[in-house]
Design a protein around this motif. Structure first.
Motif, short mmCIF file in Angstrom:
data_model
loop_
_atom_site.label_atom_id
_atom_site.label_comp_id
_atom_site.label_asym_id
_atom_site.label_seq_id
_atom_site.Cartn_x
_atom_site.Cartn_y
_atom_site.Cartn_z
N ILE A 1 45.60 36.33 33.95
CA ILE A 1 44.56 35.31 33.89
C ILE A 1 43.19 35.93 34.18
CG2 ILE A 1 43.65 33.26 35.07
CD1 ILE A 1 46.50 32.22 35.25
N ALA A 2 43.15 36.90 35.10
CA ALA A 2 41.90 37.58 35.42
C ALA A 2 41.35 38.32 34.20
CB ALA A 2 42.11 38.55 36.58
N ILE A 3 42.23 38.86 33.38
CA ILE A 3 41.81 39.53 32.15
C ILE A 3 41.33 38.51 31.12
CG2 ILE A 3 42.64 40.83 30.14
CD1 ILE A 3 42.32 42.65 32.45
N LEU A 4 42.11 37.43 30.95
CA LEU A 4 41.84 36.46 29.90
C LEU A 4 40.67 35.55 30.20
CD1 LEU A 4 45.57 35.48 29.33
CD2 LEU A 4 44.14 36.74 27.71
N ASP A 5 40.51 35.16 31.45
CA ASP A 5 39.47 34.19 31.82
C ASP A 5 38.98 34.50 33.23
OD1 ASP A 5 37.79 32.04 31.85
OD2 ASP A 5 39.35 30.51 32.02
N SER B 1 37.48 31.92 35.68
CA SER B 1 38.34 30.89 36.23
C SER B 1 38.81 31.22 37.65
CB SER B 1 39.57 30.66 35.34
OG SER B 1 40.47 31.76 35.42
N LEU B 2 38.71 32.48 38.05
CA LEU B 2 39.13 32.86 39.40
C LEU B 2 38.27 32.17 40.46
CD1 LEU B 2 39.91 36.68 39.13
CD2 LEU B 2 41.38 34.72 38.66
N GLU C 1 36.07 29.40 39.35
CA GLU C 1 35.67 28.09 38.84
C GLU C 1 36.82 27.10 38.71
OE1 GLU C 1 33.67 28.77 35.17
OE2 GLU C 1 32.01 29.91 36.08
N CYS C 2 38.06 27.57 38.76
CA CYS C 2 39.21 26.67 38.63
C CYS C 2 39.89 26.47 39.99
CB CYS C 2 40.23 27.23 37.64
SG CYS C 2 39.66 27.17 35.92
N VAL C 3 40.55 25.32 40.14
CA VAL C 3 41.16 24.98 41.43
C VAL C 3 42.48 25.70 41.66
CG1 VAL C 3 40.05 22.75 41.54
CG2 VAL C 3 42.27 22.93 40.43
N ALA C 4 43.12 26.17 40.60
CA ALA C 4 44.41 26.84 40.77
C ALA C 4 44.23 28.15 41.54
CB ALA C 4 45.04 27.12 39.41
N PRO C 5 45.07 28.41 42.55
CA PRO C 5 44.93 29.64 43.34
C PRO C 5 45.46 30.86 42.60
CG PRO C 5 46.85 28.43 44.08
CD PRO C 5 46.17 27.56 43.03
N THR C 6 45.03 32.04 43.03
CA THR C 6 45.55 33.30 42.52
C THR C 6 45.97 34.14 43.73
OG1 THR C 6 43.26 34.09 42.42
CG2 THR C 6 44.24 33.34 40.36
#
Length: 296
Positions: free
Chosen positions: A37-41, A44-45, A47-52
Motif C-alpha cells: 500500500i505504501a508503494i501504491l498509495d 494514504s499512510l 490520510e486514511c484511517v486504516a492503520p499500517t
C-alpha cells in the motif's frame, strides 16, 4: 520514483460494481500488505484511517528494503504494470545491494510514505487495485472497529458508499489488508459481527441498564457488567466516522455471553445503555450503524 496514478471514474465503477455484485453477491477483492500500500498509495499512510502496523514499527532504512521487496511482489503478481522495466530492475538491484552491505545510513528521518529512491518509474496499477484504493479514499462515512484479544489488536474498516456497495478492509496485526466487496448492509454487518464475536457467544437479550460516565470511570457499573468487562476474551470498540460525531459501541465477549455498551454521541453525559444481547440484536445494531442515511 513517482507514485502510480490512481485514475478512476468512481461513478462509472460504482455502476459496474452494482451490476457485478447483484449477480455474484459479496466477494473477496484482493489482499495487500502495508508496504505494498505504501508503494501504491503513499499518501494514504497519513490520510486514511486504516492503520499500517508493520510500517510503523520499521526504521527508515528498513522501509527502503521492504518497499523494494513489496515492489517486486506487486510486479510478479501483475498488480502493477511497469513501462520502463529496465529502470525497475536497476532500482531493485540497488536496494538489494544496500540491504546486503548494511553500510547505508539508518534513515530514521525517511518519510514513512516514501518509496525506494533511484529513478522515476512509470507504474500503472490494475483496475482491481485502483478500485480498492479509490473506494477506501472516497467514502463519506466509515465504520472503524478494533478487536482486542490476548494476542493483540486487529482492525476492520467498513467504507460506506451506497446501500448496495460497501468496501470492507480487515487489517491484521502483521499488516495484511484483506479487502472484500459487500453488496448489502446485512453482509457487511455479518462480517463485523463475526469480527467482534468470533466465538459466537451472543446468546439472548437482557435488561437494558442505564449507566453514566462517572459510573464507568469509578468501575461502578454493577456486578453483571463488571464481570463481563473483567472476564472478556474479546473486546470490540466500534465507532462511526462521519462529518458529525457518530455513535460508539463497545462489546465484551466472555466465554458464554456478549455485553454491549452503546453511546449515542461521544462525551454524552446521558444515554449510555448496557445490556447482554443475542445474535439478532447485535446484527441489528451493526446494520443500523452502517446503513447509509436516506437522502432528503
Amino acid at each position: 520514483m513517482k507514485s502510480p496514478e490512481i485514475d478512476m471514474d468512481l461513478q462509472e465503477f460504482r455502476g459496474i460494481l452494482a451490476e457485478a455484485l447483484s449477480e455474484g453477491g459479496t466477494q473477496p477483492l484482493l489482499r495487500l500488505t502495508d508496504e505494498e500500500i505504501a508503494i501504491l498509495d503513499p499518501d494514504s499512510l497519513t490520510e486514511c484511517v486504516a492503520p499500517t502496523p508493520r510500517i510503523s514499527a520499521l526504521s527508515g532504512q528498513e522501509r527502503e528494503w521492504v518497499y523494494a521487496t513489496a515492489l517486486r511482489s506487486l510486479v510478479s503478481r501483475e498488480a502493477v504494470e511497469v513501462a520502463n522495466i529496465d529502470e525497475l530492475d536497476a532500482v531493485l538491484r540497488a536496494a538489494d545491494a544496500s540491504s546486503r552491505s548494511g553500510d547505508a545510513a539508518s534513515g530514521e528521518g525517511t518519510d514513512p510514505g516514501s518509496v525506494p529512491s533511484g529513478v522515476d518509474l512509470d507504474l500503472r496499477i490494475t483496475p482491481e487495485v485502483s478500485l480498492a484504493l479509490t473506494l477506501r479514499r472516497t467514502a463519506a462515512r466509515a465504520l472503524a472497529v478494533e478487536q482486542h484479544t490476548s494476542s493483540g489488536v486487529t482492525h476492520m474498516l467498513v467504507y460506506i458508499h451506497a446501500e448496495d456497495l460497501y468496501l470492507v478492509e480487515r487489517v491484521t496485526g502483521g499488516g495484511l489488508h484483506m479487502f472484500t466487496l459487500a453488496s448489502s448492509a446485512k453482509d457487511a454487518a455479518d462480517m463485523v459481527q463475526l469480527f467482534i464475536d468470533p466465538f459466537e457467544v451472543a446468546d439472548k437479550d437482557g435488561r437494558v441498564q442505564e449507566i453514566t460516565p462517572e459510573q464507568i470511570s469509578d468501575d461502578n457499573v454493577g456486578r453483571a457488567l463488571g464481570e463481563a468487562i473483567n472476564n472478556a476474551l474479546v473486546v470490540g470498540q466500534t465507532v462511526l466516522l462521519a462529518d458529525a460525531p457518530g455513535p460508539l459501541l463497545t462489546t465484551y465477549a466472555t466465554d458464554k455471553a456478549l455485553w454491549t455498551v452503546f453511546v449515542e454521541k461521544p462525551n454524552a453525559p446521558t444515554g449510555i445503555e448496557a445490556r447482554p444481547v443475542g445474535k439478532t440484536s447485535l446484527r441489528k445494531m451493526i446494520t443500523e450503524l452502517i446503513t447509509p442515511p436516506v437522502s432528503g
